[in-house]
Motif scaffolding. Structure first.
Motif, PDB file in Angstrom:
ATOM      1  N   VAL A  59       0.833  -1.192   0.000  1.00 18.40           N
ATOM      2  CA  VAL A  59       0.000   0.000   0.000  1.00 18.40           C
ATOM      3  C   VAL A  59       0.876   1.253   0.000  1.00 18.40           C
ATOM      4  CG1 VAL A  59      -1.871   1.212   1.178  1.00 18.40           C
ATOM      5  CG2 VAL A  59      -1.754  -1.278   1.275  1.00 18.40           C
ATOM      6  N   MET A  60       0.956   1.888  -1.182  1.00 18.79           N
ATOM      7  CA  MET A  60       1.741   3.118  -1.330  1.00 18.79           C
ATOM      8  C   MET A  60       0.979   4.057  -2.250  1.00 18.79           C
ATOM      9  SD  MET A  60       5.637   1.682  -1.790  1.00 18.79           S
ATOM     10  CE  MET A  60       5.231   0.432  -3.012  1.00 18.79           C
ATOM     11  N   PRO A  61       1.197   5.374  -2.087  1.00 23.23           N
ATOM     12  CA  PRO A  61       0.514   6.312  -2.997  1.00 23.23           C
ATOM     13  C   PRO A  61       1.048   6.163  -4.426  1.00 23.23           C
ATOM     14  CG  PRO A  61       2.058   7.460  -1.550  1.00 23.23           C
ATOM     15  CD  PRO A  61       2.021   6.037  -1.101  1.00 23.23           C
ATOM     16  N   GLU A  62       0.286   6.595  -5.389  1.00 25.13           N
ATOM     17  CA  GLU A  62       0.621   6.584  -6.823  1.00 25.13           C
ATOM     18  C   GLU A  62       0.611   5.196  -7.458  1.00 25.13           C
ATOM     19  OE1 GLU A  62       4.283   8.638  -7.649  1.00 25.13           O
ATOM     20  OE2 GLU A  62       3.481  10.564  -7.013  1.00 25.13           O
ATOM     21  N   MET A  63       1.380   4.272  -6.887  1.00 22.74           N
ATOM     22  CA  MET A  63       1.513   2.941  -7.496  1.00 22.74           C
ATOM     23  C   MET A  63       1.675   1.921  -6.381  1.00 22.74           C
ATOM     24  SD  MET A  63       4.738   1.872  -9.869  1.00 22.74           S
ATOM     25  CE  MET A  63       4.453   1.284 -11.508  1.00 22.74           C
ATOM     26  N   SER A  64       0.918   0.829  -6.438  1.00 23.16           N
ATOM     27  CA  SER A  64       1.006  -0.179  -5.375  1.00 23.16           C
ATOM     28  C   SER A  64       2.202  -1.100  -5.582  1.00 23.16           C
ATOM     29  CB  SER A  64      -0.276  -1.022  -5.343  1.00 23.16           C
ATOM     30  OG  SER A  64      -0.253  -1.967  -6.400  1.00 23.16           O
ATOM     31  N   GLY A  65       2.547  -1.844  -4.547  1.00 29.57           N
ATOM     32  CA  GLY A  65       3.624  -2.821  -4.640  1.00 29.57           C
ATOM     33  C   GLY A  65       3.301  -3.909  -5.664  1.00 29.57           C
ATOM     34  N   PHE A  66       2.014  -4.222  -5.834  1.00 28.82           N
ATOM     35  CA  PHE A  66       1.613  -5.221  -6.831  1.00 28.82           C
ATOM     36  C   PHE A  66       1.882  -4.696  -8.241  1.00 28.82           C
ATOM     37  CE2 PHE A  66      -1.760  -6.790  -3.629  1.00 28.82           C
ATOM     38  CZ  PHE A  66      -0.866  -7.696  -3.078  1.00 28.82           C
ATOM     39  N   GLU A  67       1.554  -3.406  -8.466  1.00 31.70           N
ATOM     40  CA  GLU A  67       1.821  -2.798  -9.777  1.00 31.70           C
ATOM     41  C   GLU A  67       3.324  -2.734 -10.025  1.00 31.70           C
ATOM     42  OE1 GLU A  67      -1.023   0.701 -10.793  1.00 31.70           O
ATOM     43  OE2 GLU A  67      -0.946   0.575  -8.608  1.00 31.70           O
ATOM     44  N   LEU A  68       4.075  -2.425  -8.964  1.00 34.25           N
ATOM     45  CA  LEU A  68       5.535  -2.375  -9.072  1.00 34.25           C
ATOM     46  C   LEU A  68       6.069  -3.743  -9.500  1.00 34.25           C
ATOM     47  CD1 LEU A  68       8.332  -1.051  -8.668  1.00 34.25           C
ATOM     48  CD2 LEU A  68       8.156  -1.635  -6.247  1.00 34.25           C
ATOM     49  N   CYS A  69       5.560  -4.786  -8.870  1.00 32.57           N
ATOM     50  CA  CYS A  69       5.942  -6.167  -9.213  1.00 32.57           C
ATOM     51  C   CYS A  69       5.731  -6.436 -10.702  1.00 32.57           C
ATOM     52  CB  CYS A  69       5.033  -7.141  -8.449  1.00 32.57           C
ATOM     53  SG  CYS A  69       5.841  -8.039  -7.168  1.00 32.57           S
ATOM     54  N   ARG A  70       4.538  -6.103 -11.186  1.00 28.54           N
ATOM     55  CA  ARG A  70       4.230  -6.346 -12.602  1.00 28.54           C
ATOM     56  C   ARG A  70       5.173  -5.569 -13.515  1.00 28.54           C
ATOM     57  NH1 ARG A  70      -1.137  -5.992 -10.700  1.00 28.54           N
ATOM     58  NH2 ARG A  70      -1.464  -3.918 -11.566  1.00 28.54           N
ATOM     59  N   SER A  71       5.431  -4.304 -13.184  1.00 29.14           N
ATOM     60  CA  SER A  71       6.330  -3.476 -14.000  1.00 29.14           C
ATOM     61  C   SER A  71       7.744  -4.036 -14.007  1.00 29.14           C
ATOM     62  CB  SER A  71       6.362  -2.041 -13.470  1.00 29.14           C
ATOM     63  OG  SER A  71       5.090  -1.465 -13.534  1.00 29.14           O
ATOM     64  N   LEU A  72       8.215  -4.485 -12.849  1.00 30.32           N
ATOM     65  CA  LEU A  72       9.565  -5.056 -12.753  1.00 30.32           C
ATOM     66  C   LEU A  72       9.675  -6.328 -13.588  1.00 30.32           C
ATOM     67  CD1 LEU A  72      10.105  -4.574  -8.926  1.00 30.32           C
ATOM     68  CD2 LEU A  72      11.482  -3.483 -10.703  1.00 30.32           C
ATOM     69  N   ARG A  73       8.637  -7.145 -13.552  1.00 32.40           N
ATOM     70  CA  ARG A  73       8.646  -8.416 -14.296  1.00 32.40           C
ATOM     71  C   ARG A  73       8.579  -8.193 -15.811  1.00 32.40           C
ATOM     72  NH1 ARG A  73      11.207 -10.280 -10.948  1.00 32.40           N
ATOM     73  NH2 ARG A  73      10.463 -11.476  -9.196  1.00 32.40           N
TER      74      ARG A  73
END
Length: 125
Positions: A59-73
């Motif tokens: 849970v973070m503003p702008e982009m969630s950790g789940f979205e970050l995961c997808r972007s990194l992958r």
């Protein structure tokens, strides 16, 4: 006496106290630490610095950790970097969803120093 660095860990966490605590645990154990206070900053640093593992909050503003995961992958530069999700969300569905997004491990807050280190060791080969 110099510590042998075990590797570089990128911590993505919007809570300053949580970021400091995790950073302290890792540095004390011989890791080099890169800090990011949000997912967008984390994504940039992951591409530039190529860490050995990434620990992210959900849970973070702008982009969630789940979205970050997808972007990194999706990025060839960061696709293989192990990701540990560290969240206060402790439902089984959250854990399953994290794995579906590409996370390698999931730990819940509050965590112990040992639990954090053991989890990171389990994903960093």
């Amino acid at each position: 006496m110099s510590l042998t660095l075990l590797g570089t860990i990128l911590i993505v966490e919007d809570s300053p106290s949580e970021l400091e605590l995790m950073s302290h645990y890792l540095k004390e154990s011989g890791y080099n630490v890169i800090k990011a206070s949000g997912a967008k900053e984390g994504l940039e640093k992951a591409v530039l610095e190529k860490p050995d593992a990434i620990v992210t909050d959900v849970v973070m503003p702008e982009m969630s950790g789940f979205e970050l995961c997808r972007s990194l992958r999706r990025n060839p530069i960061t696709a293989k970097v192990p990701i540990v999700i560290c969240s206060s969300k402790n439902q089984e569905i959250d854990r399953l969803w994290a794995m579906r997004q590409g996370a390698d491990a999931y730990i819940t807050k509050p965590y112990t120093r040992e639990h954090l280190l053991r989890t990171i060791k389990s994903v960093v080969i």
